[in-house]
Each structure stands twice: as structure tokens, then as C-alpha cells.
Design an enzyme around this catalytic site. Sequence first.
Site, PDB file in Angstrom:
ATOM      1  CG  ASN A   9      -1.766   1.191   1.390  1.00 41.65           C
ATOM      2  OD1 ASN A   9      -1.802   2.042   0.504  1.00 41.65           O
ATOM      3  ND2 ASN A   9      -2.470   1.287   2.514  1.00 41.65           N
ATOM      4  CD1 TRP A  10       3.382   1.045  -2.948  1.00 39.11           C
ATOM      5  CD2 TRP A  10       3.438   2.286  -4.817  1.00 39.11           C
ATOM      6  NE1 TRP A  10       4.074   0.339  -3.893  1.00 39.11           N
ATOM      7  CE2 TRP A  10       4.130   1.077  -5.056  1.00 39.11           C
ATOM      8  CE3 TRP A  10       3.344   3.216  -5.858  1.00 39.11           C
ATOM      9  CZ2 TRP A  10       4.715   0.786  -6.292  1.00 39.11           C
ATOM     10  CZ3 TRP A  10       3.929   2.924  -7.089  1.00 39.11           C
ATOM     11  CH2 TRP A  10       4.612   1.723  -7.290  1.00 39.11           C
ATOM     12  CE  LYS A  11      -0.216   2.980   4.843  1.00 35.99           C
ATOM     13  NZ  LYS A  11      -0.076   3.022   6.303  1.00 35.99           N
ATOM     14  CG  HIS A  95      -5.792   1.630   5.216  1.00 35.38           C
ATOM     15  ND1 HIS A  95      -5.349   2.548   6.143  1.00 35.38           N
ATOM     16  CD2 HIS A  95      -4.778   0.749   5.044  1.00 35.38           C
ATOM     17  CE1 HIS A  95      -4.115   2.223   6.496  1.00 35.38           C
ATOM     18  NE2 HIS A  95      -3.746   1.139   5.854  1.00 35.38           N
ATOM     19  CD  GLU A  97      -2.910   5.182   6.885  1.00 36.28           C
ATOM     20  OE1 GLU A  97      -2.889   5.229   5.644  1.00 36.28           O
ATOM     21  OE2 GLU A  97      -1.981   4.681   7.558  1.00 36.28           O
ATOM     22  CD  GLU A 167      -3.329  -2.688   7.286  1.00 38.44           C
ATOM     23  OE1 GLU A 167      -2.213  -2.882   6.797  1.00 38.44           O
ATOM     24  OE2 GLU A 167      -3.980  -1.647   7.088  1.00 38.44           O
ATOM     25  N   GLY A 173       2.628   1.963  10.900  1.00 43.94           N
ATOM     26  CA  GLY A 173       3.587   3.056  10.787  1.00 43.94           C
ATOM     27  C   GLY A 173       4.301   3.392  12.085  1.00 43.94           C
ATOM     28  CB  SER A 213       5.363  -2.219  12.013  1.00 46.14           C
ATOM     29  OG  SER A 213       4.977  -0.877  12.281  1.00 46.14           O
ATOM     30  N   GLY A 234       2.923  -1.261   4.321  1.00 49.13           N
ATOM     31  CA  GLY A 234       2.976   0.185   4.074  1.00 49.13           C
ATOM     32  C   GLY A 234       4.405   0.615   3.803  1.00 49.13           C
ATOM     33  N   GLY A 235       5.057   1.178   4.818  1.00 43.57           N
ATOM     34  CA  GLY A 235       6.393   1.759   4.678  1.00 43.57           C
ATOM     35  C   GLY A 235       7.386   0.884   3.928  1.00 43.57           C
TER      36      GLY A 235
HETATM   37  P1  13P Z   1       3.117   0.067   7.781  1.00 39.56           P
HETATM   38  O1  13P Z   1       3.613  -1.177   7.120  1.00 39.56           O
HETATM   39  O2  13P Z   1       3.847   1.299   7.338  1.00 39.56           O
HETATM   40  O3  13P Z   1       2.982  -0.059   9.249  1.00 39.56           O
HETATM   41  O4  13P Z   1       1.612   0.291   7.210  1.00 39.56           O
HETATM   42  C1  13P Z   1       0.716  -0.754   7.245  1.00 39.56           C
HETATM   43  C2  13P Z   1      -0.463  -0.367   6.453  1.00 39.56           C
HETATM   44  O5  13P Z   1      -1.216   0.513   6.820  1.00 39.56           O
HETATM   45  C3  13P Z   1      -0.717  -1.075   5.181  1.00 39.56           C
HETATM   46  O6  13P Z   1      -1.985  -0.796   4.690  1.00 39.56           O
END
Ligand code: 13P
Length: 250
Positions: A9-11, A95, A97, A167, A173, A213, A234-235
Site C-alpha cells: 500500500n503506497w498510500k 483502511h 486511515e 491491521e 507506521g 510494521s 505500508g512503509g
Molecule cells: P506500515 O507497514 O507502514 O505499518 O503500514 C501498514 C499499512 O497501513 C498497510 O496498509
Amino acid sequence: MRKTIVAGNWKLNLGPDEGAAFAEILVQHLDEPIDCDIIVCPPYVTISAVSKVLQSSRIELGAQNAHWEEAGAFTGEVAPSMLLTIGCRWVILGHSERRQLFGETDEGVNKRLLACLSAGLSPIVCVGETLAERDGGRVQEIVLGQIDRSLAGITAEQALATTLAYEPVWAIGTGRTATPAQAEEVHAMIRQRLAQTFGEETAQQMRLQYGGSVKPDNAAELFGQENIDGGLIGGASLDAESFAAIVRAG
Ligand code: 13P
């Protein structure tokens, strides 16, 4: 028996040029045969540019959301069929977020899910509790409630096309990963609920991802748990070497 599924997920990162350049590097890192569904989910405006790069690769494309209507006066929204036409097969829905920062509800996630399934997309539906909810002993109530409401009204056949991503909000994050045992406990609980709702056979075939994470050094242990079938990253998905290492850990 369940194929591993790893999605990046590149956000809100990587515009069209950066995304295409990054996708080229990713293809180089992942050109060996791996028995895993590999997906990247760029921002909407980057999807087409990345699609061109990924055309002859084994990496597939997803979007980070979709609306429940196909057309009309819905400023800022994107329809499921539009995603299909630009090469997406997958779509992330609900998600945390979206839920926390943009007010999305389980009911809205459910409408998006039904629309995406009818359009023929493969949705990844996210659920997870906050730290306060975990500390208050409410993990089961929160996660199962989100699942019941978000998946309401879908058939067992549609459930098979749906992936669930657990999640925990406190692990996103933050560098603070759920331990494999903590993650497995919730995944097992989720699968049990899916069995009650859709039947044991369907539940055994559905894929459940862990997200929060995930890094190259913890992916293998997480993905090795009985009910964890891959990850939503994510990251670490923004670093080609790390993402490739996580995919290989599956
Ligand atoms: P991180 O891997 O950066 O914690 O993010 C997880 C995420 O929200 C994937 O959708």
C-alpha cells in the site's frame, strides 16, 4: 493450500513518474518465480503509469479505495469499473486511515465492497482495533463487529473473492508490530467468525493478511502462523529490496 498474498500500500506516495521508475526496480527484484500473489496499490493518478511497467510482469495492481456508485455527482470519488479499465484487479477498502482520518464507516465500506464485487474487482477489506480498544479488552468486539458489518450481505462465493487484512491501528507506521502470537490469535478468531458466517469450507479458503510494521526481519515468522496468509505492507513497500524480501518470506 492457501496461496500467499502480499500487497504494498503506497498510500500518498509516488506520483506517476516516480511510481513508474520504482515499479521498474521492483520488477527487477521480483523476476524469479515465486508462488505468491504480489500486488502494489499506488495512488489513483499513478496507476496507469505503473500499469504500463507491470504489463508483462507477475506483479498485479490495486487501488486504495473505490466508491459504491458507478457514475454521477460524487466529487472526488472513483468508480470500480474505472479501476478495472486502467488495469486494477484489486482494491483496498476500509483502511484504518480512511476510517480514522476521512470518516469512513463499516456501512460505507460494505457499500463499497458490494459494488466492487459486482464490478469484478478483488477487494482487500481492512479491520483492526486502536490501542485504547486493545487496552480496554475490546479486540474481539471491535474486530468481529467490523467484519460483520463490512461483509454484510455478501454470498459465500463473493467471500471467496474477498481478502481480509487485520491491521491493528497501533501497529501501523509505528514500528511496533503485533507479535506473531498476538496476530495469530486475532486471525484465528476472524477465521472462526468467517466459518460461522460463510461455512467452514469457504472460511478455510479465504485469505487473511496481517498489516502493521511488517518488515523483512519479521515477515517470515508472521506469515508462518497458521491463519496468516500474507501481508499488507505500508512503509516497507516503498523500498524495493525490503518489499521483495517480504514477498520471498511468504
Ligand atoms: P506500515 O507497514 O507502514 O505499518 O503500514 C501498514 C499499512 O497501513 C498497510 O496498509
